[in-house]
Design a protein around this motif. Structure first.
Motif, short mmCIF file in Angstrom:
data_model
loop_
_atom_site.label_atom_id
_atom_site.label_comp_id
_atom_site.label_asym_id
_atom_site.label_seq_id
_atom_site.Cartn_x
_atom_site.Cartn_y
_atom_site.Cartn_z
N ALA A 162 0.84 -1.21 0.00
CA ALA A 162 0.00 0.00 0.00
C ALA A 162 0.87 1.25 0.00
CB ALA A 162 -0.92 -0.01 1.22
N SER A 163 1.99 1.23 0.75
CA SER A 163 2.88 2.41 0.74
C SER A 163 3.50 2.62 -0.64
CB SER A 163 3.98 2.23 1.80
OG SER A 163 4.89 1.20 1.42
N GLN A 164 3.81 1.51 -1.33
CA GLN A 164 4.35 1.65 -2.70
C GLN A 164 3.29 2.23 -3.63
OE1 GLN A 164 7.45 1.23 -3.45
NE2 GLN A 164 7.12 1.84 -5.56
N ARG A 165 2.02 1.84 -3.39
CA ARG A 165 0.95 2.42 -4.21
C ARG A 165 0.80 3.92 -3.96
NH1 ARG A 165 -4.02 0.23 -2.71
NH2 ARG A 165 -3.23 -1.34 -1.29
N LEU A 166 1.09 4.36 -2.72
CA LEU A 166 1.09 5.81 -2.46
C LEU A 166 2.07 6.50 -3.40
CD1 LEU A 166 1.07 6.19 1.43
CD2 LEU A 166 -0.79 6.70 -0.13
N ASP A 194 -5.13 10.06 -7.96
CA ASP A 194 -5.68 10.63 -6.72
C ASP A 194 -6.57 9.60 -6.03
OD1 ASP A 194 -7.82 13.44 -5.86
OD2 ASP A 194 -6.18 12.53 -4.79
N ARG A 195 -7.38 8.90 -6.84
CA ARG A 195 -8.24 7.87 -6.24
C ARG A 195 -7.42 6.72 -5.66
NH1 ARG A 195 -11.17 9.18 -11.00
NH2 ARG A 195 -10.29 7.38 -12.07
N ALA A 196 -6.39 6.32 -6.41
CA ALA A 196 -5.53 5.24 -5.92
C ALA A 196 -4.82 5.65 -4.63
CB ALA A 196 -4.51 4.87 -7.00
N PHE A 197 -4.44 6.94 -4.54
CA PHE A 197 -3.79 7.44 -3.33
C PHE A 197 -4.72 7.29 -2.13
CE2 PHE A 197 -0.54 10.05 -1.34
CZ PHE A 197 -1.23 10.57 -0.26
N ASP A 198 -6.00 7.69 -2.31
CA ASP A 198 -6.94 7.59 -1.20
C ASP A 198 -7.14 6.14 -0.75
OD1 ASP A 198 -7.27 10.32 -1.28
OD2 ASP A 198 -9.08 10.25 -2.53
N VAL A 199 -7.22 5.21 -1.73
CA VAL A 199 -7.40 3.80 -1.39
C VAL A 199 -6.19 3.28 -0.61
CG1 VAL A 199 -7.63 1.48 -2.33
CG2 VAL A 199 -8.94 3.36 -3.33
#
Length: 535
Positions: free
Chosen positions: A42-46, A76-81
């Motif tokens: 998840a941090s890498q997705r950030l 932006d959506r991926a960041f929120d997820v």
């Protein structure tokens, strides 16, 4: 109950207890590893989502095309997820939540700066990049990467704590059984930890290498530089490999190698290759072959070569713009295949943006009617050629060309026929010069030819040759002879600057017009600092 039976029952119970202990221990460790891996992913997705947003913002600011905002919105959506996933996994762990809050705060400030830049571009359209704003966004992005690194360090610490707790539980259960089973379990656990540590180290090196590549791709300035970077990155990451980047040309009818060091056999097959010759391009998905494969659909480009080969298409918005071919003698393992796929996926949108910018710049410098460079491109080329001639102390000839009585052609035959005459004249000029020469349209019926390493005498010969070529033009529906007048000037004989060189060739052209048209006049110095013309 006999002793043998009891022993068998004891053995069965011991085996069952050992099995339960092993199962419980493994389950606890798997759960800890899964949680740690999910948080790290998840941090890498950030980071990835912010890089996507940065790419989309850059494309929009350069072109003003709203298509480039889609990566910004999806990122932006991926960041929120990703943020929600990390918070859910962290619970009330302040060691993770504190760096996460700091990371989100920096991202929010970058979003604010991005929205301001988008609004300015939406109102004013694309314009020269605001350097101060760009540097401010870059500083925020750098701070964001640093915060993500701190967050990942905190997640690693949390994962290590979970794993230590799991290890303690496993050790306690093992000790309750008996020392032998506990010792065996400890030995197994240590080996498992070593294996996981080795895997984690490989994954860390992989992430670092891919992050370095993604960051480098964001700062390349041309498609050729990006292609060279892809080749170097993959050849460095996959020892023994030869990587070739193949691109479809602008007409989409040829496949060309865009990197150096193309294998000899592949270079020969690319000489007359069409995009359909590449199976990866045809299917729009990766295609792999080995030397002993007997595939139903073999690739005409990479198939004849020995060793292992993987060709991955560069796909952007459903369009295949090229492919990346990697080949080596030994087989590619799963990690190598994933490396190629991830690298190609990251490079494709960057290459597409660079190509779009290059095409836009070329169109802005080309005259739509004749296909010749327009006046803007003429001025840029003239300055460059004059500078080169001055540095090399070499002559440079400028030939001003003007079609004779062109207004009469428009008035008598119509502007459509006039356009055909202009296009035919441009083709005659372009066809009559060397590859090193330059022909452009100044506007209307006026053209310019620049001939490096050519003095006045050579310029006169070239102008006479071009005059004869123009005189041979035949346009259907125009029953009159087409001629042009030519004015020749050369550097350094007549002028020393671009402006003086053009002025001298124009004066010679005016003299040709005054003396009856359809002729060549050469400019000569009348006195120091002045220009005159002579036949």
């Amino acid at each position: 109950m006999s002793s043998p039976v009891r022993r068998r029952i004891a053995l069965l119970l011991t085996a069952a207890l050992v099995g339960v202990a092993v199962w419980v221990s493994a389950d606890v460790q798997r759960d800890a590893a899964a949680r740690g891996g999910a948080r790290m992913e998840a941090s890498q997705r950030l980071l990835t989502s912010m890089l996507d947003q940065e790419t989309g913002l850059r494309g929009y600011l350069l072109t003003g095309d709203g298509v480039f905002l889609e990566p910004l919105h999806s990122g932006d959506r991926a960041f929120d997820v990703a943020e929600r996933d990390i918070r859910a996994a962290a619970g009330d762990d302040e060691d993770v939540l504190a760096p996460l809050d700091a990371t989100v705060d920096v991202a929010s400030r970058w979003h604010g700066a991005a929205r301001e830049a988008i609004e300015v571009t939406r109102v004013d359209g694309p314009r020269r990049i605001d350097l101060a704003a760009a540097l401010s966004r870059k500083e925020l992005m750098d701070r964001f990467r640093a915060q993500v690194a701190e967050l990942q360090d905190a997640l690693v610490d949390a994962r290590d704590r979970d794993q230590r707790i799991a290890a303690a539980v496993s050790a306690a259960i093992s000790l309750l059984l008996f020392l032998a089973v506990g010792g065996a379990g400890l030995l197994w656990w240590r080996r498992a930890e070593q294996a996981k540590a080795a895997i984690a180290e490989r994954e860390r090196r992989y992430r670092d290498s891919q992050a370095e590549f993604a960051q480098a791709m964001q700062v390349v300035s041309s498609e050729d530089e990006a292609n060279a970077l892809i080749k170097r990155h993959l050849e460095r990451s996959l020892p023994g490999s030869t990587v070739t980047v193949l691109n479809r040309n602008n007409s989409a009818n040829r496949l060309e190698a865009r990197t150096l060091g193309v294998p000899e056999g592949l270079a020969g097959r690319l000489a007359d290759a069409e995009p359909r010759s590449c199976v990866a391009l045809r299917l729009a998905r990766p295609h792999a072959e080995a030397g002993d494969d007997d595939q139903l659909l073999a690739c005409k480009l990479c198939g004849p070569e020995g060793g292992d080969r993987i060709c991955s298409p560069l796909v952007v918005s459903g369009e295949v713009i090229g492919s990346v071919l990697a080949a080596r003698d030994e087989a590619f393992d799963d990690q190598a295949r994933q490396r190629i796929e991830d690298s190609v996926t990251a490079a494709a949108p960057v290459l597409a943006n660079l190509r779009a910018v290059a095409i836009a710049e070329a169109r802005a410098a080309t005259d739509a009617l004749t296909g010749l460079p327009n006046r803007r491109a003429v001025n840029d080329t003239l300055k460059r050629m004059v500078a080169q001639a001055n540095r090399g102390v070499a002559p440079l000839t400028a030939i001003a060309v003007d079609l004779d009585r062109f207004k009469q052609i428009n008035d008598r035959y119509g502007h459509d026929k006039g356009d055909e005459v202009l296009a035919a004249a441009a083709a005659a000029l372009q066809g009559g010069i060397r590859a090193s020469d330059f022909a452009g349209r100044m506007g209307g019926e006026e053209f310019i030819v620049l001939a490096p390493d050519t003095d006045l005498a050579g310029g006169r010969v070239l102008a006479e040759h071009l005059r004869e070529a123009v005189g041979k033009i035949v346009v259907d529906g125009v029953d009159r002879e087409i001629t042009a007048s030519f004015g020749v000037a050369a550097l350094p004989d007549v002028a020393t600057t671009p402006e003086l060189l053009l002025r001298a060739s124009d004066r010679a052209l005016y003299r040709a017009k005054e003396l009856g048209r359809d002729r060549v006049e050469v400019a000569v110095p009348a006195a120091p600092g002045a220009l005159a013309t002579a036949p």
